[in-house]
Design a protein around this motif. Structure first.
Motif, PDB file in Angstrom:
ATOM      1  N   MET A   1       0.858  -1.290  -0.008  1.00 28.73           N
ATOM      2  CA  MET A   1      -0.097  -0.035   0.184  1.00 28.73           C
ATOM      3  C   MET A   1       0.833   1.316  -0.235  1.00 28.73           C
ATOM      4  SD  MET A   1      -2.876   1.111   2.797  1.00 28.73           S
ATOM      5  CE  MET A   1      -4.170  -0.157   2.057  1.00 28.73           C
ATOM      6  N   LYS A   2       0.677   2.243  -0.863  1.00 26.22           N
ATOM      7  CA  LYS A   2       1.109   3.388  -0.751  1.00 26.22           C
ATOM      8  C   LYS A   2       1.177   4.381   0.135  1.00 26.22           C
ATOM      9  CE  LYS A   2       1.202   3.653  -6.008  1.00 26.22           C
ATOM     10  NZ  LYS A   2       0.890   4.552  -7.129  1.00 26.22           N
ATOM     11  N   PRO A   3       2.318   4.916   0.836  1.00 25.41           N
ATOM     12  CA  PRO A   3       2.262   5.644   2.047  1.00 25.41           C
ATOM     13  C   PRO A   3       0.991   6.744   2.136  1.00 25.41           C
ATOM     14  CG  PRO A   3       4.420   5.826   1.078  1.00 25.41           C
ATOM     15  CD  PRO A   3       3.539   5.121   0.017  1.00 25.41           C
ATOM     16  N   ASN A   4       0.540   7.447   1.075  1.00 28.39           N
ATOM     17  CA  ASN A   4      -0.593   8.470   1.250  1.00 28.39           C
ATOM     18  C   ASN A   4      -1.945   7.706   0.887  1.00 28.39           C
ATOM     19  OD1 ASN A   4      -0.375   7.375  -1.710  1.00 28.39           O
ATOM     20  ND2 ASN A   4      -0.931   9.479  -2.362  1.00 28.39           N
ATOM     21  N   GLN A   5      -2.050   6.164   0.829  1.00 29.03           N
ATOM     22  CA  GLN A   5      -3.358   5.565   0.801  1.00 29.03           C
ATOM     23  C   GLN A   5      -4.031   5.638   2.046  1.00 29.03           C
ATOM     24  OE1 GLN A   5      -2.258   1.943  -1.132  1.00 29.03           O
ATOM     25  NE2 GLN A   5      -3.055   3.062  -3.339  1.00 29.03           N
ATOM     26  N   PRO A   6      -3.467   5.477   3.274  1.00 29.20           N
ATOM     27  CA  PRO A   6      -4.112   5.488   4.396  1.00 29.20           C
ATOM     28  C   PRO A   6      -4.513   6.684   4.679  1.00 29.20           C
ATOM     29  CG  PRO A   6      -2.075   4.153   4.801  1.00 29.20           C
ATOM     30  CD  PRO A   6      -2.068   4.822   3.330  1.00 29.20           C
ATOM     31  N   GLN A   7      -3.758   7.861   4.344  1.00 29.69           N
ATOM     32  CA  GLN A   7      -4.241   9.348   4.693  1.00 29.69           C
ATOM     33  C   GLN A   7      -5.448   9.543   3.792  1.00 29.69           C
ATOM     34  OE1 GLN A   7      -1.012  12.253   3.959  1.00 29.69           O
ATOM     35  NE2 GLN A   7      -2.406  13.902   4.721  1.00 29.69           N
ATOM     36  N   THR A   8      -5.428   9.307   2.495  1.00 32.52           N
ATOM     37  CA  THR A   8      -6.700   9.286   1.727  1.00 32.52           C
ATOM     38  C   THR A   8      -7.770   8.558   2.386  1.00 32.52           C
ATOM     39  OG1 THR A   8      -5.227   9.583  -0.232  1.00 32.52           O
ATOM     40  CG2 THR A   8      -7.530   9.195  -0.766  1.00 32.52           C
ATOM     41  N   PHE A   9      -7.557   7.417   2.623  1.00 31.46           N
ATOM     42  CA  PHE A   9      -8.969   6.610   3.292  1.00 31.46           C
ATOM     43  C   PHE A   9      -9.357   7.455   4.477  1.00 31.46           C
ATOM     44  CE2 PHE A   9     -10.472   3.821   6.263  1.00 31.46           C
ATOM     45  CZ  PHE A   9     -11.410   3.099   5.740  1.00 31.46           C
ATOM     46  N   PHE A  10      -8.624   7.870   5.282  1.00 33.26           N
ATOM     47  CA  PHE A  10      -9.089   8.654   6.505  1.00 33.26           C
ATOM     48  C   PHE A  10      -9.690   9.781   6.320  1.00 33.26           C
ATOM     49  CE2 PHE A  10      -6.242   5.378   8.786  1.00 33.26           C
ATOM     50  CZ  PHE A  10      -7.074   5.018   9.403  1.00 33.26           C
ATOM     51  N   ARG A  11      -9.312  10.549   5.246  1.00 32.49           N
ATOM     52  CA  ARG A  11      -9.638  11.630   4.628  1.00 32.49           C
ATOM     53  C   ARG A  11     -11.088  11.810   4.048  1.00 32.49           C
ATOM     54  NH1 ARG A  11      -6.119  13.176   1.460  1.00 32.49           N
ATOM     55  NH2 ARG A  11      -7.336  12.997  -0.442  1.00 32.49           N
ATOM     56  N   LEU A  12     -11.472  10.542   3.469  1.00 33.12           N
ATOM     57  CA  LEU A  12     -12.676  10.192   2.824  1.00 33.12           C
ATOM     58  C   LEU A  12     -13.733   9.687   3.858  1.00 33.12           C
ATOM     59  CD1 LEU A  12     -11.354   8.766  -0.498  1.00 33.12           C
ATOM     60  CD2 LEU A  12     -12.307  11.081  -0.186  1.00 33.12           C
ATOM     61  N   LEU A  13     -13.179   8.895   5.071  1.00 27.90           N
ATOM     62  CA  LEU A  13     -14.103   8.308   5.925  1.00 27.90           C
ATOM     63  C   LEU A  13     -15.128   8.988   6.560  1.00 27.90           C
ATOM     64  CD1 LEU A  13     -14.508   5.498   7.132  1.00 27.90           C
ATOM     65  CD2 LEU A  13     -13.021   6.157   8.970  1.00 27.90           C
ATOM     66  N   PRO A  14     -14.818  10.337   6.903  1.00 20.92           N
ATOM     67  CA  PRO A  14     -16.022  11.126   7.595  1.00 20.92           C
ATOM     68  C   PRO A  14     -17.101  11.428   6.438  1.00 20.92           C
ATOM     69  CG  PRO A  14     -14.058  12.145   8.321  1.00 20.92           C
ATOM     70  CD  PRO A  14     -13.507  11.187   7.006  1.00 20.92           C
ATOM     71  N   PRO A  15     -16.986  12.096   4.994  1.00 15.32           N
ATOM     72  CA  PRO A  15     -17.967  12.195   4.244  1.00 15.32           C
ATOM     73  C   PRO A  15     -18.681  10.875   3.846  1.00 15.32           C
ATOM     74  CG  PRO A  15     -15.795  12.520   3.071  1.00 15.32           C
ATOM     75  CD  PRO A  15     -15.479  12.396   4.764  1.00 15.32           C
TER      76      PRO A  15
END
Length: 515
Positions: A1-15
């Motif tokens: 998994m690329k380093p920025n993928q977890p960050q992207t996932f957690f950013r999209l989780l609230p909406p």
């Protein structure tokens, strides 16, 4: 998994959480079929016009009819249920756009941990009782809320938009306001400010080299080429109204205005039928309107929401495009509610509540950012409390807005169809009766032997023409037919007079002539 993928996932989780929560709530309270809940008596007209390729009541609502027809292809539930789904999806999307606008604005202000404020704003809007009530029935206002939120997002100079080619952004902005006007004509009151704000030089370009493709005029940093580009695409979006005369040429059974001439087209799209409802504002009744407006605002968001929204507007809001745009929308749609004297005038306030929910999110974000002693734990706790406040208080409105138990329209339609003699003339009076019977007769194609006539429309020449196209064998004496003259001209048919007040009123008599 690329380093920025977890960050992207957690950013999209609230909406995603917001969308799933609101869509689940809406589906649980969605009308299962044709409904009159939440002042939704126009549903039968809109559903039938969409299904038959017809034209709905003024102003025609061409964009809504196109999109509703797409939802009617879904292989689930009844025809009315599938159309109701469009409202639920559109209102959910509007709430998600509110979330995005709040978080982007707070992020640009240097406030991190902004997703709780965005969620508070999204839930505050999506669970406001008037907003919720329109998300579970067939009506045009959920789609209009989505389009309003989309326009606000497109005109906000956020970081994602700064990465879009300016020419493409102009096209999207113009198209959005044109299509929004194609759904509800009141968008035209927003267009001048939108075009002006969209023609200002973008902040990133102000700091860099000035654009040379068009000159500035006076002291205003107006990009004339950008303005013209938006106007062209606004016209393209607005051209959706041209489908109305094309539909009329096919002679559909629901054909308001039969707009095959310019005069009839203008009568339809300008809403002349309802102009008597406007401009009835008086000083004597003005204070009562203001009180109603204030009481409704408090009902939508509660005292905490009212305080946060006021803070977001007055204390923590630096003058900006978003500031000007939201203020103008709240003024315009509040004024429309004041001057439009109709039972459904309150739904004009939904854009006002969308704007106020944005202010709530901005107020919440600034409170969290300025008064939480820079502790993420305190900010997070405060944000979760605010989210819980809007979710929990909505429980008190479930019974008020829940359209699932409302079976009156379905029962009324079935009752009339069961009671009507073979080949009867059905003279229906009132929107509830007429639109419900149109739904059963033309959309569901039940009892094709019946002739359904809207008694209140008989004095319009376009409606007389529609009757003659839909029922070629029907005698319609003119130029001013009345129910009795039509009955006398068709003596072989039984006659039923139908309306709905607190209950179905069905009065039928046998034919007066030989069968």
């Amino acid at each position: 998994m690329k380093p920025n993928q977890p960050q992207t996932f957690f950013r999209l989780l609230p909406p995603i959480l917001l969308a799933l929560s609101l869509s689940g709530i809406y589906l649980f309270t969605l009308a299962p079929g044709l409904t009159w809940a939440n002042a939704g008596s126009d549903g039968g007209d809109l559903i039938t016009a969409a299904w038959t390729g017809g034209i709905a009541h003024p102003t025609g609502y061409p964009l809504y009819l196109i999109l509703a027809r797409i939802f009617q292809w879904l292989p689930i539930g009844s025809l009315a249920y599938r159309t109701n789904l469009m409202s639920a999806l559109a209102m959910t999307a509007a709430a998600v756009l509110v979330y995005g606008l709040v978080t982007q604005t707070l992020s640009q202000s240097g406030i991190d941990l902004n997703w709780p404020a965005g969620l508070a704003a999204g839930f505050a809007f999506g669970l406001a009782p008037l907003v919720w009530s329109q998300a579970v029935i067939t009506e045009v206002y959920a789609l209009q809320a989505f389009l309003t939120a989309l326009i606000l997002n497109l005109y906000l100079p956020s970081r994602p938009l700064q990465d879009i080619n300016p020419k493409s952004l102009d096209r999207w902005r113009g198209l959005a306001i044109g299509l929004a006007a194609g759904n509800h004509i009141t968008t035209l009151f927003v267009v001048p400010l939108a075009l002006f704000l969209g023609s200002l030089q973008r902040e990133s370009e102000e700091k860099a080299a000035p654009r040379t493709e068009s000159p500035r005029y006076g002291k205003l940093p107006i990009d004339v080429v950008s303005l013209l580009r938006q106007l062209i695409w606004f016209g393209i979006g607005l051209s959706v109204y041209l489908i109305l005369p094309l539909r009329a040429m096919a002679h559909p059974p629901v054909n308001w205005g039969n707009p095959i001439t310019f005069e009839r087209f203008w009568w339809l799209v300008s809403g002349q039928l309802y102009q008597s409802y406007y401009l009835q504002f008086t000083l004597a009744g003005g204070w009562g309107h203001v009180q109603t407006w204030a009481v409704l605002l408090l009902q939508q968001f509660g005292l905490v929401g009212l305080v946060l929204g006021s803070l977001g507007l007055a204390l923590f809001f630096t003058p900006s495009r978003l500031y000007a745009f939201t203020i103008w929308i709240s003024i315009v749609y509040s004024a429309l509610m004041f001057v439009y004297r109709s039972d459904d005038a309150l739904v004009y306030l939904i854009p006002v509540y969308l704007v106020f929910a944005i202010w709530i999110g901005l107020g919440a974000g600034n409170v969290m950012g300025r008064f939480a002693l820079r502790s993420n734990s305190i900010r997070l706790g405060l944000g979760l409390l605010l989210i819980g406040y809007f979710v929990i208080r909505s429980l008190g409105f479930v019974e008020q807005v829940d359209a699932a138990p409302d079976l009156r329209a379905e029962q009324f339609g079935r009752q009339v169809l069961d009671a009507a003699p073979d080949n009867a003339l059905i003279f229906a009076k009132g929107d509830q009766a007429v639109f419900s019977l149109w739904y059963f007769r033309f959309a569901l194609n039940e009892r094709p032997d019946l002739v359904v006539i809207a008694e209140d429309l008989l004095h319009f020449d376009w409606y007389q023409e529609t009757l003659q196209k839909v029922y070629p064998a029907l005698g319609v004496p003119g130029p001013f037919p009345w129910p009795e003259t039509i009955a006398l001209a068709n003596p072989q048919r039984a006659v039923c007079y139908i309306q709905y007040t607190d209950q179905a009123e069905i009065n039928c008599r046998e034919p007066v002539g030989p069968p």
